[in-house]
Write an enzyme that holds these catalytic residues in place. Sequence first.
Site, PDB file in Angstrom:
ATOM      1  N   GLU A 182      -4.885   3.929   5.742  1.00  0.00           N
ATOM      2  CA  GLU A 182      -4.385   3.770   4.365  1.00  0.00           C
ATOM      3  C   GLU A 182      -5.127   4.754   3.467  1.00  0.00           C
ATOM      4  OE1 GLU A 182      -5.533   2.233   1.211  1.00  0.00           O
ATOM      5  OE2 GLU A 182      -6.368   0.284   1.759  1.00  0.00           O
ATOM      6  N   SER A 205     -10.780  -0.412   2.734  1.00  0.00           N
ATOM      7  CA  SER A 205     -10.048  -0.541   4.003  1.00  0.00           C
ATOM      8  C   SER A 205      -9.622   0.835   4.490  1.00  0.00           C
ATOM      9  CB  SER A 205      -8.777  -1.371   3.815  1.00  0.00           C
ATOM     10  OG  SER A 205      -9.077  -2.631   3.284  1.00  0.00           O
ATOM     11  N   ARG A 216       0.828  -1.215   0.000  1.00  0.00           N
ATOM     12  CA  ARG A 216       0.000   0.000   0.000  1.00  0.00           C
ATOM     13  C   ARG A 216       0.866   1.270   0.000  1.00  0.00           C
ATOM     14  NH1 ARG A 216      -3.273  -3.411  -0.824  1.00  0.00           N
ATOM     15  NH2 ARG A 216      -5.433  -3.490  -0.097  1.00  0.00           N
TER      16      ARG A 216
HETATM   17  N1  EPU Z   1     -10.853 -10.337   9.785  1.00  0.00           N
HETATM   18  C1  EPU Z   1     -11.566 -10.366  10.960  1.00  0.00           C
HETATM   19  N2  EPU Z   1     -12.548  -9.445  11.144  1.00  0.00           N
HETATM   20  C2  EPU Z   1     -12.873  -8.505  10.221  1.00  0.00           C
HETATM   21  C3  EPU Z   1     -12.127  -8.466   9.033  1.00  0.00           C
HETATM   22  C4  EPU Z   1     -11.130  -9.390   8.821  1.00  0.00           C
HETATM   23  O1  EPU Z   1     -11.329 -11.206  11.807  1.00  0.00           O
HETATM   24  O2  EPU Z   1     -13.779  -7.734  10.478  1.00  0.00           O
HETATM   25  C5  EPU Z   1      -9.810 -11.331   9.540  1.00  0.00           C
HETATM   26  C6  EPU Z   1     -10.267 -12.372   8.526  1.00  0.00           C
HETATM   27  O3  EPU Z   1     -10.949 -13.428   9.121  1.00  0.00           O
HETATM   28  C7  EPU Z   1      -8.980 -12.841   7.919  1.00  0.00           C
HETATM   29  C8  EPU Z   1      -8.116 -11.613   7.974  1.00  0.00           C
HETATM   30  O4  EPU Z   1      -8.690 -10.728   8.929  1.00  0.00           O
HETATM   31  O5  EPU Z   1      -8.368 -13.829   8.699  1.00  0.00           O
HETATM   32  C9  EPU Z   1      -7.948 -10.937   6.633  1.00  0.00           C
HETATM   33  O6  EPU Z   1      -9.230 -10.461   6.173  1.00  0.00           O
HETATM   34  P1  EPU Z   1      -9.563 -10.190   4.630  1.00  0.00           P
HETATM   35  O7  EPU Z   1      -9.258 -11.395   3.837  1.00  0.00           O
HETATM   36  O8  EPU Z   1     -10.927  -9.640   4.552  1.00  0.00           O
HETATM   37  O9  EPU Z   1      -8.496  -9.134   4.182  1.00  0.00           O
HETATM   38  P2  EPU Z   1      -7.940  -7.805   4.880  1.00  0.00           P
HETATM   39  O10 EPU Z   1      -6.534  -8.049   5.293  1.00  0.00           O
HETATM   40  O11 EPU Z   1      -8.882  -7.328   5.907  1.00  0.00           O
HETATM   41  C10 EPU Z   1      -6.894  -6.855   2.684  1.00  0.00           C
HETATM   42  C11 EPU Z   1      -6.916  -5.565   1.913  1.00  0.00           C
HETATM   43  C12 EPU Z   1      -8.209  -5.465   1.107  1.00  0.00           C
HETATM   44  C13 EPU Z   1      -8.263  -6.630   0.152  1.00  0.00           C
HETATM   45  C14 EPU Z   1      -8.228  -7.938   0.971  1.00  0.00           C
HETATM   46  C15 EPU Z   1      -8.174  -9.174   0.110  1.00  0.00           C
HETATM   47  C16 EPU Z   1      -5.582  -4.049   3.246  1.00  0.00           C
HETATM   48  C17 EPU Z   1      -5.571  -2.839   4.115  1.00  0.00           C
HETATM   49  N3  EPU Z   1      -6.776  -4.445   2.828  1.00  0.00           N
HETATM   50  O12 EPU Z   1      -7.953  -6.791   3.631  1.00  0.00           O
HETATM   51  O13 EPU Z   1      -8.142  -4.268   0.343  1.00  0.00           O
HETATM   52  O14 EPU Z   1      -9.443  -6.602  -0.629  1.00  0.00           O
HETATM   53  O15 EPU Z   1      -7.032  -7.944   1.800  1.00  0.00           O
HETATM   54  O16 EPU Z   1      -6.901  -9.313  -0.436  1.00  0.00           O
HETATM   55  O17 EPU Z   1      -4.518  -4.584   2.953  1.00  0.00           O
HETATM   56  C18 EPU Z   1      -8.714  -1.961   0.301  1.00  0.00           C
HETATM   57  O18 EPU Z   1      -7.505  -1.725   0.302  1.00  0.00           O
HETATM   58  O19 EPU Z   1      -9.573  -1.045   0.268  1.00  0.00           O
HETATM   59  C19 EPU Z   1      -9.158  -3.341   0.388  1.00  0.00           C
HETATM   60  C20 EPU Z   1     -10.436  -3.658   0.502  1.00  0.00           C
END
Ligand code: EPU
Length: 342
Positions: A337, A241, A169
């Site tokens: 971010e 995010s 990012r």
């Molecule tokens: N999780 C929770 N609770 C929540 C959200 C997530 O426990 O409310 C846990 C999930 O269970 C999982 C982990 O966190 O174990 C990761 O969650 P998720 O796969 O939804 O991905 P993220 O790390 O929350 C990142 C990006 C997203 C992108 C997804 C998929 C960042 C800041 N965000 O989210 O990007 O779509 O991975 O690759 O890196 C964005 O930048 O706007 C965005 C949506």
Amino acid sequence: MKSQILQNISLKPYNTFGIDCTAKSFVEVKTVEQLLNILEMVKAEQPKFPSIFILGGGSNVLFLKDFDGLIIKNSITGIEKVKENEKDITLYVSAGENWHNFVLFCLENNYGGVENLSLIPGTVGAAPMQNIGAYGVEIRNVVERVKVIDRKTNKQFWISNKQCQFGYRSSIFKHEAKDKYIIIGVEFRLTKENHVLNTSYGAIKDALENDTPTIQEISKAIISIRESKLPNPKEIGNGGSFFKNPEILSNQFEKLKEEFPAIVGYPISDEITKVPAGWLIEKCGWKGKVVGNTGAHKNQALVLVNYGNAKGEEVWNLAKEIQQSVFNKFGIEIEPEINIVG
Ligand code: EPU
């Protein structure tokens, strides 16, 4: 045709958070020539425009108050073929193209490389700023070079992928070269055959119907995952995010694991572990919580939303409260971010 500078324009339709604030001056540019004319005019008429802000799709920005300067909305469009051989194609895409429309164009033509980045809001020109990424792929994997205008000299030149200093990012455009350039286009190198598929992300595997998917099937799976988890900004204002996933020392992660055995972490190196901010925020009790006109989304706590008439300050206050509670519980600092303006 010249572009026209408008006064006191509501920015509500121009930011996916749906924050209703105004820009003192606003102009939309549809060609590089129009943009250059505006930049020359701004130079000649200083100090009339104390600040300039370049707006793409407005999907990664939170306006805290009315904007006192000039907003330049980059709507320069066009997709051109630069070169191709049997295996690859290089495309030049103007900055104002909608990102997802570009992904759809690639899928229609069977060009591989961006399918995992389906349905990310925003424009092509904004994408390199924060090295957009999802489901195991980042834009750095497909960017050849980025075309910019230097804001001091109004000269155009290229920044190579390496010079972009892409990180999680992040890029040179967010750090060293912040406010130095205006991105006017991006050159992408995509595959025409032997596509490199990335289906390692658990949720993709579950959503796919077979083991050897096409890029179109991968895109379809990702669209359905995103639609099930992330609020549609057309219905509920948000900027995706809100925070980055923090990277902490692996020692600290191991200590936290003793206290919170369910904590999730992805090793980045021997010393560094990335922790999902969504998990931390949820464990602090914010998931689905509504605070005035704002809140943390019920399916993804990392996404802060505007339920209607939230002011930018209100969202920002909630964000700061969340940051503080995550720090108090886990000793981890989470950083936005989203680009906070004002
Ligand atoms: N999780 C929770 N609770 C929540 C959200 C997530 O426990 O409310 C846990 C999930 O269970 C999982 C982990 O966190 O174990 C990761 O969650 P998720 O796969 O939804 O991905 P993220 O790390 O929350 C990142 C990006 C997203 C992108 C997804 C998929 C960042 C800041 N965000 O989210 O990007 O779509 O991975 O690759 O890196 C964005 O930048 O706007 C965005 C949506």
